[in-house]
Design a protein around this motif. Sequence first.
Motif, PDB file in Angstrom:
ATOM      1  N   SER A   3       0.832  -1.207   0.000  1.00  0.00           N
ATOM      2  CA  SER A   3       0.000   0.000   0.000  1.00  0.00           C
ATOM      3  C   SER A   3       0.869   1.261   0.000  1.00  0.00           C
ATOM      4  O   SER A   3       0.533   2.251  -0.656  1.00  0.00           O
ATOM      5  CB  SER A   3      -0.949  -0.002   1.191  1.00  0.00           C
ATOM      6  N   LEU A   6       2.121   1.801  -3.461  1.00  0.00           N
ATOM      7  CA  LEU A   6       1.052   2.349  -4.290  1.00  0.00           C
ATOM      8  C   LEU A   6       0.832   3.829  -4.007  1.00  0.00           C
ATOM      9  O   LEU A   6       0.635   4.624  -4.936  1.00  0.00           O
ATOM     10  CB  LEU A   6      -0.236   1.557  -4.054  1.00  0.00           C
ATOM     11  N   ALA A  31       8.790   4.244  -4.514  1.00  0.00           N
ATOM     12  CA  ALA A  31       7.756   3.245  -4.791  1.00  0.00           C
ATOM     13  C   ALA A  31       8.368   1.977  -5.365  1.00  0.00           C
ATOM     14  O   ALA A  31       7.975   0.862  -5.002  1.00  0.00           O
ATOM     15  CB  ALA A  31       6.719   3.816  -5.753  1.00  0.00           C
ATOM     16  N   PHE A  35       8.287  -1.687  -3.577  1.00  0.00           N
ATOM     17  CA  PHE A  35       7.669  -2.797  -4.285  1.00  0.00           C
ATOM     18  C   PHE A  35       8.604  -3.997  -4.338  1.00  0.00           C
ATOM     19  O   PHE A  35       8.180  -5.136  -4.112  1.00  0.00           O
ATOM     20  CB  PHE A  35       7.267  -2.369  -5.692  1.00  0.00           C
TER      21      PHE A  35
END
Length: 54
Positions: A3, A6, A31, A35
Amino acid sequence: MLSWALIFFVVAIIAAVFGFGGIASASAGIAQILFFIFLVLFVVSLIMGMARRG
């Protein structure tokens, strides 16, 4: 963790739309790192789960 990745990706997209290149680049980098950490932890979790069953 996914999250957070994202959220940083959305911030990067919004910053890029408004022309803030530095912020967009930094947010996209964060990000991407989050990830990949998520993927590594997910794979380790799957392997540990398989090892416990077998």
